[in-house]
Scaffold this motif. Structure first.
Motif, PDB file in Angstrom:
ATOM      1  N   UNK A  39       0.830  -1.207   0.000  1.00 30.10           N
ATOM      2  CA  UNK A  39       0.000   0.000   0.000  1.00 30.10           C
ATOM      3  C   UNK A  39       0.863   1.255   0.000  1.00 30.10           C
ATOM      4  N   UNK A  40       1.943   1.244   0.787  1.00 30.10           N
ATOM      5  CA  UNK A  40       2.822   2.407   0.835  1.00 30.10           C
ATOM      6  C   UNK A  40       3.478   2.700  -0.499  1.00 30.10           C
ATOM      7  N   UNK A  41       3.917   1.662  -1.184  1.00 31.95           N
ATOM      8  CA  UNK A  41       4.546   1.843  -2.497  1.00 31.95           C
ATOM      9  C   UNK A  41       3.553   2.451  -3.478  1.00 31.95           C
ATOM     10  N   UNK A  42       2.337   1.924  -3.507  1.00 28.14           N
ATOM     11  CA  UNK A  42       1.335   2.436  -4.451  1.00 28.14           C
ATOM     12  C   UNK A  42       0.955   3.880  -4.134  1.00 28.14           C
ATOM     13  N   UNK A  43       0.766   4.194  -2.848  1.00 23.25           N
ATOM     14  CA  UNK A  43       0.371   5.554  -2.468  1.00 23.25           C
ATOM     15  C   UNK A  43       1.467   6.553  -2.819  1.00 23.25           C
ATOM     16  N   UNK A  44       2.728   6.226  -2.544  1.00 23.59           N
ATOM     17  CA  UNK A  44       3.822   7.156  -2.850  1.00 23.59           C
ATOM     18  C   UNK A  44       3.993   7.339  -4.351  1.00 23.59           C
ATOM     19  N   UNK A  45       3.796   6.260  -5.130  1.00 29.45           N
ATOM     20  CA  UNK A  45       3.877   6.378  -6.585  1.00 29.45           C
ATOM     21  C   UNK A  45       2.749   7.251  -7.117  1.00 29.45           C
ATOM     22  N   UNK A  46       1.552   7.047  -6.608  1.00 24.64           N
ATOM     23  CA  UNK A  46       0.420   7.857  -7.042  1.00 24.64           C
ATOM     24  C   UNK A  46       0.597   9.312  -6.632  1.00 24.64           C
ATOM     25  N   UNK A  47       1.172   9.535  -5.456  1.00 29.05           N
ATOM     26  CA  UNK A  47       1.429  10.897  -4.997  1.00 29.05           C
ATOM     27  C   UNK A  47       2.420  11.606  -5.912  1.00 29.05           C
ATOM     28  N   UNK A  48       3.445  10.888  -6.364  1.00 29.27           N
ATOM     29  CA  UNK A  48       4.421  11.478  -7.291  1.00 29.27           C
ATOM     30  C   UNK A  48       3.764  11.863  -8.608  1.00 29.27           C
ATOM     31  N   UNK A  49       2.828  11.054  -9.083  1.00 28.07           N
ATOM     32  CA  UNK A  49       2.130  11.346 -10.341  1.00 28.07           C
ATOM     33  C   UNK A  49       1.273  12.595 -10.196  1.00 28.07           C
ATOM     34  N   UNK A  50       0.580  12.712  -9.086  1.00 28.55           N
ATOM     35  CA  UNK A  50      -0.358  13.827  -8.902  1.00 28.55           C
ATOM     36  C   UNK A  50       0.368  15.135  -8.626  1.00 28.55           C
ATOM     37  N   UNK A  51       1.423  15.098  -7.800  1.00 28.99           N
ATOM     38  CA  UNK A  51       2.116  16.341  -7.440  1.00 28.99           C
ATOM     39  C   UNK A  51       2.879  16.943  -8.610  1.00 28.99           C
ATOM     40  N   UNK A  52       3.463  16.102  -9.474  1.00 30.57           N
ATOM     41  CA  UNK A  52       4.158  16.574 -10.681  1.00 30.57           C
ATOM     42  C   UNK A  52       5.247  17.586 -10.356  1.00 30.57           C
ATOM     43  N   UNK A  53       6.138  17.246  -9.427  1.00 31.79           N
ATOM     44  CA  UNK A  53       7.211  18.150  -9.025  1.00 31.79           C
ATOM     45  C   UNK A  53       8.343  18.136 -10.045  1.00 31.79           C
ATOM     46  N   UNK A  54       9.143  19.185 -10.037  1.00 35.96           N
ATOM     47  CA  UNK A  54      10.332  19.235 -10.875  1.00 35.96           C
ATOM     48  C   UNK A  54      11.402  18.325 -10.285  1.00 35.96           C
ATOM     49  N   UNK A  55      12.133  17.618 -11.129  1.00 35.96           N
ATOM     50  CA  UNK A  55      13.110  16.638 -10.640  1.00 35.96           C
ATOM     51  C   UNK A  55      14.273  17.298  -9.909  1.00 35.96           C
ATOM     52  N   UNK A  56      14.561  18.576 -10.193  1.00 35.96           N
ATOM     53  CA  UNK A  56      15.635  19.253  -9.483  1.00 35.96           C
ATOM     54  C   UNK A  56      15.253  19.615  -8.054  1.00 35.96           C
ATOM     55  N   UNK A  57      13.956  19.551  -7.729  1.00 39.28           N
ATOM     56  CA  UNK A  57      13.497  20.004  -6.417  1.00 39.28           C
ATOM     57  C   UNK A  57      12.779  18.938  -5.612  1.00 39.28           C
ATOM     58  N   UNK A  58      12.427  17.808  -6.223  1.00 41.01           N
ATOM     59  CA  UNK A  58      11.575  16.851  -5.525  1.00 41.01           C
ATOM     60  C   UNK A  58      12.270  16.185  -4.340  1.00 41.01           C
ATOM     61  N   UNK A  59      13.612  16.107  -4.360  1.00 43.67           N
ATOM     62  CA  UNK A  59      14.313  15.476  -3.238  1.00 43.67           C
ATOM     63  C   UNK A  59      14.101  16.240  -1.942  1.00 43.67           C
ATOM     64  N   UNK A  60      13.988  17.564  -2.018  1.00 44.66           N
ATOM     65  CA  UNK A  60      13.808  18.365  -0.810  1.00 44.66           C
ATOM     66  C   UNK A  60      12.395  18.204  -0.246  1.00 44.66           C
ATOM     67  N   UNK A  61      11.437  17.935  -1.124  1.00 44.12           N
ATOM     68  CA  UNK A  61      10.091  17.627  -0.648  1.00 44.12           C
ATOM     69  C   UNK A  61      10.069  16.244  -0.016  1.00 44.12           C
ATOM     70  N   UNK A  62      10.762  15.287  -0.656  1.00 43.66           N
ATOM     71  CA  UNK A  62      10.786  13.917  -0.130  1.00 43.66           C
ATOM     72  C   UNK A  62      11.462  13.854   1.234  1.00 43.66           C
TER      73      UNK A  62
END
Length: 338
Positions: free
Chosen positions: A253-276
């Motif tokens: 469930x955690x893997x699916x939720x985090x993958x779906x969250x990445x799809x919906x948020x659509x963050x820039x790859x240069x900045x997504x690590x700081x959100x994570x």
């Protein structure tokens, strides 16, 4: 010739271009208002402890990510202006199965954000590059380039293995998708306009291309960075700890939720690590890795861009396949490195 004939023979003067309010003007206006009313906003908002926590998280995410974002868009603009698409075509082997991993590794040397990789991949196809290699480059360039890896290292300074885990998971995703296309992909799924022959820049000044590409990417990616900062702040103060403990305890469930969250948020790859990394105290590194690998490979803005560039018939087949492959590669890389 009569006066009427002279009047009819004249070409009408072009009307001056209308000034329109764009997202850039709105952003500047909001920033000016925030600066003017900062004392009032501080007295209104910063009295609540939860608001102070949220504002601190938001500022930390944006301030840490902004330099990498600016550097990334400058490099992306330079590549669009000064590196012809034919340069990669000359480096690729003629055999499609061998061209796929070479195109994936080329993403390290030719960095760009997700938004920039779509038109570059389309240009590569127009230059005669095999679709499998062009699509591999599309997935690899925004995920394995030095800007993304350095920003990940800075964000996860206490978890250095996150960098090789992200690199391997993202590169493996790009290569596997490219090989799947060589086996199952069909050219007729791609719109004809994407395969039409193109020439670099079409006479446009290289500096104009650089300035316009950098400006466009900065405005668009900056908006997603702000969105990511808002999400990180809200996540910090609104999501109950019990929910995250449940999510961390149920791996599938955690893997699916985090993958779906990445799809919906659509963050820039240069900045997504700081959100994570703002979620690292509550979620395991493997779940965060899924978020970091899936995001640059497939999200809502990428699906829209790909539908516009390559056609809807392509997008609705390509996006689900990339989503599943990215999850599998992220999980595999997480098992190996984390």
């Amino acid at each position: 010739m009569t006066i009427t004939g002279e009047i009819r023979g004249r070409r009408p003067r072009p009307s001056p271009p209308r000034w329109r309010i764009t997202s850039l003007e709105v952003l500047c206006a909001v920033l000016v208002l925030a600066l003017v009313g900062q004392d009032w906003l501080a007295s209104l908002l910063l009295d609540a402890p939860r608001v102070r926590t949220a504002s601190t998280t938001f500022v930390a995410v944006c301030v840490q990510a902004l330099p990498f974002l600016v550097l990334g868009v400058l490099i992306s603009g330079a590549i669009a202006a000064f590196v012809p698409a034919s340069a990669l075509r000359r480096l690729l082997p003629r055999k499609e199965a061998l061209a796929v991993p070479v195109a994936g590794v080329a993403g390290v040397a030719l960095p760009g954000c997700e938004c920039a990789s779509v038109p570059v991949a389309r240009r590569l196809m127009g230059q005669g590059v095999a679709p499998a290699a062009a699509l591999t480059f599309l997935l690899a360039a925004p995920a394995v380039n030095p800007i993304v890896l350095v920003s990940t290292a800075v964000a996860f300074k206490d978890a250095p293995l996150m960098v090789p885990a992200r690199f391997v998971g993202s590169l493996l995703t790009a290569v596997v998708v490219g090989w799947l296309w060589t086996r199952f992909g069909r050219t007729e799924w791609i719109a004809e306009r994407a395969l039409a022959r193109v020439r670099d820049h079409d006479g446009t000044s290289r500096w104009a291309v650089f300035a316009e590409t950098a400006r466009h990417d900065l405005v668009e990616a900056g908006g997603y960075l702000v969105l990511g900062g808002v999400f990180a702040a809200a996540f910090k103060v609104l999501v109950p700890t019990e929910w995250l403990e449940t999510l961390a305890g149920q791996v599938a469930l955690g893997v699916f939720v985090m993958a779906l969250l990445a799809v919906v948020l659509a963050l820039c790859s240069e900045a997504d690590a700081f959100v994570a990394v703002s979620m690292s105290t509550l979620l395991s590194p493997r779940l965060l890795l899924v978020f970091l690998v899936v995001g640059p490979a497939v999200d809502v803005k990428l699906v829209a861009l790909q539908a516009g560039a390559f056609g809807r018939s392509f997008a609705w087949r390509f996006a689900p396949a990339v989503f599943l492959v990215a999850i599998g590669c992220a999980v595999l890389s997480g098992v190996v490195f984390l």
